[in-house]
Design a protein around this motif. Sequence first.
Motif, short mmCIF file in Angstrom:
data_model
loop_
_atom_site.label_atom_id
_atom_site.label_comp_id
_atom_site.label_asym_id
_atom_site.label_seq_id
_atom_site.Cartn_x
_atom_site.Cartn_y
_atom_site.Cartn_z
N UNK A 298 -47.13 -71.34 56.34
CA UNK A 298 -47.09 -71.64 57.77
C UNK A 298 -48.48 -71.63 58.40
N UNK A 299 -49.52 -71.35 57.61
CA UNK A 299 -50.89 -71.38 58.08
C UNK A 299 -51.64 -72.45 57.29
N UNK A 300 -52.50 -73.22 57.97
CA UNK A 300 -53.18 -74.33 57.30
C UNK A 300 -54.59 -73.94 56.85
N UNK A 301 -55.40 -73.49 57.79
CA UNK A 301 -56.82 -73.27 57.50
C UNK A 301 -57.35 -72.20 58.43
N UNK A 302 -58.25 -71.39 57.91
CA UNK A 302 -58.96 -70.42 58.74
C UNK A 302 -60.44 -70.69 58.61
N UNK B 113 -61.67 -69.46 65.35
CA UNK B 113 -61.39 -70.89 65.14
C UNK B 113 -59.95 -71.17 65.54
N UNK B 114 -59.67 -71.24 66.84
CA UNK B 114 -58.28 -71.29 67.32
C UNK B 114 -57.58 -72.63 67.16
N UNK B 115 -58.29 -73.65 66.67
CA UNK B 115 -57.71 -74.98 66.64
C UNK B 115 -56.47 -75.05 65.74
N UNK B 116 -56.39 -74.18 64.70
CA UNK B 116 -55.22 -74.15 63.83
C UNK B 116 -54.32 -72.95 64.11
N UNK B 117 -54.55 -72.27 65.22
CA UNK B 117 -53.68 -71.17 65.61
C UNK B 117 -52.68 -71.69 66.64
N UNK B 118 -51.43 -71.77 66.26
CA UNK B 118 -50.42 -72.32 67.17
C UNK B 118 -50.27 -71.49 68.44
N UNK B 119 -50.60 -70.20 68.36
CA UNK B 119 -50.42 -69.33 69.52
C UNK B 119 -51.53 -69.47 70.55
N UNK B 120 -52.56 -70.27 70.24
CA UNK B 120 -53.72 -70.38 71.13
C UNK B 120 -53.34 -70.96 72.49
N UNK B 121 -53.71 -70.26 73.55
CA UNK B 121 -53.47 -70.70 74.92
C UNK B 121 -54.76 -70.65 75.72
N UNK B 122 -54.72 -71.31 76.87
CA UNK B 122 -55.81 -71.23 77.83
C UNK B 122 -55.48 -70.18 78.88
N UNK C 92 -48.12 -75.00 70.86
CA UNK C 92 -49.12 -75.38 69.86
C UNK C 92 -50.51 -75.04 70.41
N UNK C 93 -51.53 -75.35 69.64
CA UNK C 93 -52.90 -75.01 70.03
C UNK C 93 -53.34 -75.81 71.26
N UNK C 94 -53.84 -75.08 72.27
CA UNK C 94 -54.43 -75.68 73.47
C UNK C 94 -55.82 -75.06 73.64
N UNK C 95 -56.87 -75.89 73.50
CA UNK C 95 -58.21 -75.33 73.45
C UNK C 95 -59.26 -76.41 73.73
N UNK C 96 -60.56 -76.07 73.47
CA UNK C 96 -61.68 -77.01 73.65
C UNK C 96 -61.62 -77.73 74.99
N UNK C 97 -61.90 -77.03 76.05
CA UNK C 97 -61.73 -77.53 77.41
C UNK C 97 -63.09 -77.74 78.08
N UNK C 98 -63.10 -78.57 79.11
CA UNK C 98 -64.29 -78.73 79.95
C UNK C 98 -63.85 -79.12 81.36
#
Length: 488
Positions: free
Chosen positions: A249-253, A368-377, A397-403
């Motif tokens: 259930x995990x892809x990459x760290x 590296x939160x891009x592959x963490x499904x729990x990632x929130x803003x 799902x992952x929500x990140x890399x904002x500007x």
Amino acid sequence: MKHLHTLLMVLALVILTLTACTPTPEHAAKSDMLPLIYPDYTDITIPCNIAPLNFLLRDSADAVEVSAVCDGETLTVNAKGQEVCFGQEEWKSFIEKAAGQSVKVTVTSLKDGQWTEYQSFSWHVSKDAIDPYLTYRLIEPDYEIFQNLSLRERCVENFDERAISDYGLVGNRCMNCHTYGSQQPGLSMLYVRGEGGGAILNRDGQLSKLNIKTPDMVSGSVYFCFSPNGRYIVFSTNKIIPAFHARPNKRLEVFDSASDVYVADLEKHTILSSGLLSDSTVFETFPTFSPDGKHIYYCASPKVKLPMELTDMRYSLCRIAFDEATGTLGTEVDTLFFGRQQQASICHPRVSPDGRFIVYTVADYGTFPIWHQETDLQLMNLETGAIDKMEAINSDKSDTYHSWSSSSRWLVFASKRDDGLYGKPYFCYIARDGKAHKPFVLPQKDPHFYDNNLKSFNAPEIGKGPLPFDALDVKRAVEGPSVDFSKK
């Protein structure tokens, strides 16, 4: 003249034939359900200068009619099939007149000879325009290979897009993402990785290649941000390690085995350091300036044994003073969010241009939160310290890399909410009280675009205008000499 008259008659006949082939609603049955459209553009707040919100109706319709109504003005689309595409000029005129008001949108579809009118939804058209340009990296969401990688610039007022750096023009090297200085197109930087690469600095279209590294650093500059006056960048050096999970259930760290934060003087080509930002017992990363230049925000985690204790790696949100006039760093570090106490890890802090809020991503652990499904803003009010979990915009799902947009009213971020694999740029309105509205994905000319696209939109950045360079200029800069930096 006779030939011209014949041509006009033929054109008129073609138009009449096409019109006659597009049915219009009759005796429509009312539905209490919203239409199933993709992308989901129902009940959203949009800027008054956004490109047409073209979409698909996913109900196997034979024909569709969409009417958008505001203050006596109506914009209508009649189409065979399921594609809804607005004319750009008609859309622009309509949406500008609707600024500050709500548009009522009604979708009616024909299926098996029966018309169905779905429940209407709304578009609130904000008077706050969004900065009209967006840059991003298009890359496969994989960890083994990449190909045809490019950095792109898109005008969000229409569908114009172009490459600002291309994989094939820079010796098939990897390229890191493009970042503006205060959303200004005349000041920006991107990285071309690998031997012979470097940081490509843009100053009003004049490009130079910088080697922002000294022998005692663990790497060259990785994550960075310009100071408000454009003289300095604050940057991190990171020794980045990719690792694979044993669990399916995990892809990459990806994690840092070493990282520090420095400041570079782009005029004197010197690097400023502080023991507070390059502590051998701490990982420091993701630095950013406050819009007044008085502080540097960054993320820091106590060192742990890697990879065994990776899940104990939790970054806090920290701040240190900076004096732009003298180029000096402060002597104390403030911690605004304690990662270990909160059992969370902070990444990618970005301060709103008005200085009132800071948005960051929160994951269970790591950097590296891009592959963490729990990632929130999350959004922190810098005046009160109050934290908003931004439930209106986060997904499962992952929500990140904002500007931010320069007005502080719009935020763009990369979300994997559709399929958990491909990141797409989503925009959301941030009200003056900091409350976030429901987000919407970057509009595309072809409503099928996201169904067929096999690239992730990585690290989207909002800019005020078109960049004064192109991919060939970057190629020439990469092939030129480097400007070296030294410790101050």
